[in-house]
Design an enzyme around this catalytic site. Structure first.
Site, short mmCIF file in Angstrom:
data_model
loop_
_atom_site.label_atom_id
_atom_site.label_comp_id
_atom_site.label_asym_id
_atom_site.label_seq_id
_atom_site.Cartn_x
_atom_site.Cartn_y
_atom_site.Cartn_z
N CYS A 47 -61.22 -66.00 -34.17
CA CYS A 47 -61.41 -67.26 -33.46
C CYS A 47 -61.25 -68.44 -34.43
O CYS A 47 -61.50 -68.31 -35.62
CB CYS A 47 -62.80 -67.28 -32.82
N CYS A 176 -66.47 -64.58 -27.15
CA CYS A 176 -66.36 -66.01 -27.48
C CYS A 176 -65.31 -66.74 -26.65
O CYS A 176 -65.62 -67.40 -25.68
CB CYS A 176 -66.11 -66.26 -28.97
#
Ligand code: COD
Ligand code: ZN
Ligand code: ZN
Length: 376
Positions: A47, A176
């Site tokens: 991420c 996420c």
């Protein structure tokens, strides 16, 4: 041979200092203490926030095992753990849910007071220590998760049990990026059927906002990006129109206002720039529009805003992890994925073995990947 109660020696990607590549090291992972869970990682996404640590724009104690978008299988549990058992498939939660604090008890809010992100991260489990060590030196945790390791230990408030049939190399994104975008549409904005939406930024999180807008029944979803290569995937996932600010001589909020009878119902800033936060705000209708900030500007900077922009009736909001209470929502999202309520595959552009983690970050920095999933 059982590993329960023993130190596990395994591989982890350690970030020793900012601006340096990850180093695959042999580390020791101590057994879980009371209310902790040791997990064998199966897959982890990469991420942007992990890269923000490497670039020094997100500060967390180093050396550390980063990674916060993973999925794995419980190897062992510490005393007092009741929410999971060995063999369960789980997703670690960078935004925990203790169930006891003021925020957990609040019906709408989700950013549990026991989080170790954003404000002054300690880089430890709740007892103030870490279970990782390398060459005799303690290695820090990262936002309650540390998924860039073959084994990790998390607090039991920071792990969710998920469907035993779910593919961990896909549902790791629910840890996420997917949930951040999807929740921003369905939970934070509460996009309504028939509404008009504008999504600024078509990375993995922005595309997940589009998926959420579509599931919520929006009739127009206008995707905005300065990179037209992003448009095909945005359309595949539900965008009805795609516009590039570079194709217009006037500001993009004026273009959107003209396209939508004065402004969209819901706008989303999923880039993390102050100027696009203002554009997104101005793009939603002055009297009934809702604008959601999803992106975080790397260096905490401020915006100066004319209060009249809000006095006429606009709403301006933001949230972490799509406003979702993590322990409650993550298992439900996995169930919804298994029921084909939304796809995850289009978000995964690359799959690499864990050892190639630095390659995955190069792809991210070059804008070539939406999400790379590392498999262990
Ligand atoms: N106008 C339009 N589009 C633009 C502009 C611009 N001026 N500048 C850049 N873009 C486009 C880029 O071309 C790109 O397509 C897109 O914006 C951004 O995509 P990515 O791939 O860089 O980003 P994502 O989708 O992976 O993530 C973006 C966030 C901003 C959401 C992310 O970086 C972030 O800030 N996350 C923090 C929020 C959070 O909840 N954090 C907790 C743990 S991650
Ligand atoms: Zn993230
Ligand atoms: Zn809490």
């Amino acid at each position: 041979m059982s590993t329960v109660g023993k130190v596990i020696r395994c591989k982890a990607a350690v970030l020793w200092e900012p601006h340096k590549p990850f180093v695959i090291e042999d580390i020791e992972v101590a057994p879980p203490k009371a209310h902790e869970v040791r997990i064998k990682m199966v897959a982890t996404g990469v991420c942007r926030s992990d890269d923000h640590v490497v670039s020094g724009t997100l500060i967390t104690p180093l050396p550390a095992v980063l990674g916060h978008e993973g999925a794995g299988i419980v190897e062992s549990i510490g005393e007092g753990v009741t929410c999971v058992k060995p063999g369960d498939k789980v997703i670690p939660l960078f935004s925990p849910q203790c169930g006891k604090c003021r925020i957990c008890k609040h019906p709408e809010s989700n950013f549990c007071c026991q989080n170790d992100s954003l404000e002054k991260p300690q880089g430890t489990l709740r007892d103030g220590t870490s279970r990782f060590s390398c060459k005799g030196k303690p290695i820090h945790n990262f936002i309650s998760t540390s998924t860039f390791s073959q084994y990790t230990v998390v607090d039991d408030i920071a792990v969710a049990k998920i469907d035993g049939a779910s593919p961990l190399d896909k549902v790791c994104l629910i840890g996420c990026g997917f949930s951040t975008g999807y929740g921003s549409a369905v939970k934070v904005a509460k996009v309504t059927p028939g509404s008009t939406c504008a999504v600024f930024g078509l990375g993995g999180v922005g595309l997940s906002v589009i998926i959420g807008c579509k599931v919520a029944g929006a009739s127009r979803i206008i995707a905005v990006d300065i990179n037209k290569d992003k448009f095909a995937k945005a359309k595949e996932l539900g965008a009805t129109e795609c516009i590039n600010p570079k194709d217009y001589s006037k500001p993009i909020h004026e273009v959107l206002q003209e396209m939508t009878d004065g402004g969209v119902d819901f706008s989303f800033e999923v880039i993390g720039h102050l100027d696009t936060m203002t554009s997104a705000l101005l793009s939603c209708h002055a009297a009934c529009g809702v604008s959601i900030i999803v992106g975080v500007p790397p260096n905490a900077k401020s915006l100066s805003v004319n209060p009249m922009l809000l006095l006429l009736g606009r709403t301006w909001k933001g949230a972490i992890f799509g406003g979702l209470k993590s322990k409650d929502s993550v298992p439900k999202l996995v169930t919804d994925f298994m029921a084909k309520k939304f796809p995850l595959d289009p978000l995964i552009t690359h799959v690499l073995p864990f050892e190639k983690i630095n390659e995955a970050f190069d792809l991210l920095r070059a804008g070539k990947s939406i999400r790379t999933v590392l498999t262990f």
